[in-house]
Design an enzyme around this catalytic site. Sequence first.
Site, PDB file in Angstrom:
ATOM      1  N   GLU A 180      -3.603   8.083  -5.271  1.00  0.00           N
ATOM      2  CA  GLU A 180      -3.771   7.403  -6.553  1.00  0.00           C
ATOM      3  C   GLU A 180      -4.997   7.951  -7.271  1.00  0.00           C
ATOM      4  O   GLU A 180      -6.045   8.122  -6.640  1.00  0.00           O
ATOM      5  CB  GLU A 180      -3.911   5.889  -6.332  1.00  0.00           C
ATOM      6  CG  GLU A 180      -2.662   5.264  -5.720  1.00  0.00           C
ATOM      7  CD  GLU A 180      -2.786   3.768  -5.491  1.00  0.00           C
ATOM      8  OE1 GLU A 180      -3.833   3.175  -5.863  1.00  0.00           O
ATOM      9  OE2 GLU A 180      -1.844   3.167  -4.946  1.00  0.00           O
ATOM     10  N   SER A 207      -0.161  -4.680 -10.083  1.00  0.00           N
ATOM     11  CA  SER A 207       0.794  -5.782  -9.952  1.00  0.00           C
ATOM     12  C   SER A 207       0.109  -7.151  -9.858  1.00  0.00           C
ATOM     13  O   SER A 207       0.694  -8.159 -10.243  1.00  0.00           O
ATOM     14  CB  SER A 207       1.695  -5.569  -8.733  1.00  0.00           C
ATOM     15  OG  SER A 207       0.941  -5.539  -7.535  1.00  0.00           O
ATOM     16  N   ARG A 240       0.854  -1.180   0.000  1.00  0.00           N
ATOM     17  CA  ARG A 240       0.000   0.000   0.000  1.00  0.00           C
ATOM     18  C   ARG A 240       0.894   1.235   0.000  1.00  0.00           C
ATOM     19  O   ARG A 240       1.953   1.256   0.626  1.00  0.00           O
ATOM     20  CB  ARG A 240      -0.929   0.021   1.229  1.00  0.00           C
ATOM     21  CG  ARG A 240      -2.101  -0.949   1.146  1.00  0.00           C
ATOM     22  CD  ARG A 240      -3.095  -0.510   0.086  1.00  0.00           C
ATOM     23  NE  ARG A 240      -4.298  -1.320   0.045  1.00  0.00           N
ATOM     24  CZ  ARG A 240      -4.498  -2.346  -0.765  1.00  0.00           C
ATOM     25  NH1 ARG A 240      -3.527  -2.727  -1.590  1.00  0.00           N
ATOM     26  NH2 ARG A 240      -5.636  -3.005  -0.765  1.00  0.00           N
ATOM     27  N   ASP A 271       4.217   0.378  -7.342  1.00  0.00           N
ATOM     28  CA  ASP A 271       2.917   0.036  -7.908  1.00  0.00           C
ATOM     29  C   ASP A 271       1.790   0.722  -7.146  1.00  0.00           C
ATOM     30  O   ASP A 271       0.653   0.759  -7.614  1.00  0.00           O
ATOM     31  CB  ASP A 271       2.722  -1.485  -7.867  1.00  0.00           C
ATOM     32  CG  ASP A 271       1.449  -1.935  -8.554  1.00  0.00           C
ATOM     33  OD1 ASP A 271       1.263  -1.597  -9.743  1.00  0.00           O
ATOM     34  OD2 ASP A 271       0.624  -2.627  -7.908  1.00  0.00           O
ATOM     35  N   HIS A 320      -1.016   0.552  -9.859  1.00  0.00           N
ATOM     36  CA  HIS A 320      -1.701  -0.368  -8.948  1.00  0.00           C
ATOM     37  C   HIS A 320      -2.273  -1.566  -9.712  1.00  0.00           C
ATOM     38  O   HIS A 320      -3.467  -1.853  -9.654  1.00  0.00           O
ATOM     39  CB  HIS A 320      -2.823   0.354  -8.197  1.00  0.00           C
ATOM     40  CG  HIS A 320      -3.145  -0.295  -6.881  1.00  0.00           C
ATOM     41  ND1 HIS A 320      -3.466   0.424  -5.763  1.00  0.00           N
ATOM     42  CD2 HIS A 320      -3.194  -1.594  -6.505  1.00  0.00           C
ATOM     43  CE1 HIS A 320      -3.714  -0.397  -4.747  1.00  0.00           C
ATOM     44  NE2 HIS A 320      -3.552  -1.635  -5.178  1.00  0.00           N
TER      45      HIS A 320
END
Length: 315
Positions: free
Chosen positions: A249, A270, A220, A244, A268
């Site tokens: 975001e 992965s 996170r 990632d 985000h």
Amino acid sequence: MLHAGETPPGLEARAGDARLRFAADADELVGALPGSDVLLTWDFTSDAVKKVWHDDLARSLRWVHTASAGVDRVAFPELLAAPLTLTNSRGVFDRPIAEFVLGAVLAFAKDTARSLALQRDRTWRHRETETIAGRIATVVGSGPIGQAIAQLLAAAGLDVRLVGRRAADGVHAFDELPGLLPDSDFLVLAAPLTGATRGMLHSGTIALLPERARVINIGRGPLVVQDDLTAALASGRIAGAALDVFEVEPLPADSPLWTMENVLISPHMSGDVVGWKDMLVELFVDNLERYRTGRELRNVVDKERGYVSSSGGRA
């Protein structure tokens, strides 16, 4: 039963005689929650549940399931205090994320980003690259995702140290982490976001890493103090990062991370491989049948710890 977000593929056909209510946003959620006993949060980026929650509105809920491994979007105090079961989608993302991490390790070692840049410029420039055999990877997070990462990196020849909340067979305790950082070539963050892990990578812990270290965050964004990491990358204090997840975001367009040659950015994704949504539905449908028949649910989250601490639990 209620769902928030886009329609999960195949859910309506597989939900049996469960009555579905769909809510695309917070306003629709307010009207759909009363009388619902199950809540599926499909959009793991949404804060709609937290925004509209109050005990009277959600009084009938008995089970909340999130279509993600992390539960930080729904693990707010009021929901955690409610007499309901919380489950997550643990198990769906383990291997895909492990492959992503191995790919990042190889991309750094083989200088892939520079090769692509030179290719775009039609420039032939011979270089020497690194081998990953014998390099040290410290993986923070000893759950299924962390274990899958550790297994794959070890199979590729890296020396892997796994770090968990407490010491166990083959696992270092979290408070041992400072002693593991100084010789870490790769630091992989795969821990759940909890009070103990929030901001765990900051200027102080970054200072313990060697200059050759690369940070890979697939956990996170708030595990990292992003400004501290950005400064370390800009100054060359550490060699690089594959990120990632981020504090905000999507990553804002004015973030200096976008233009750093030693940073690999992905949005985000992965764990999002072809068929991942079908796998999420498969898990939820299995749990729905367990719920309806009074059997033990899969992936029950320990509300105090903020993650699944055992293989099961009861609704």
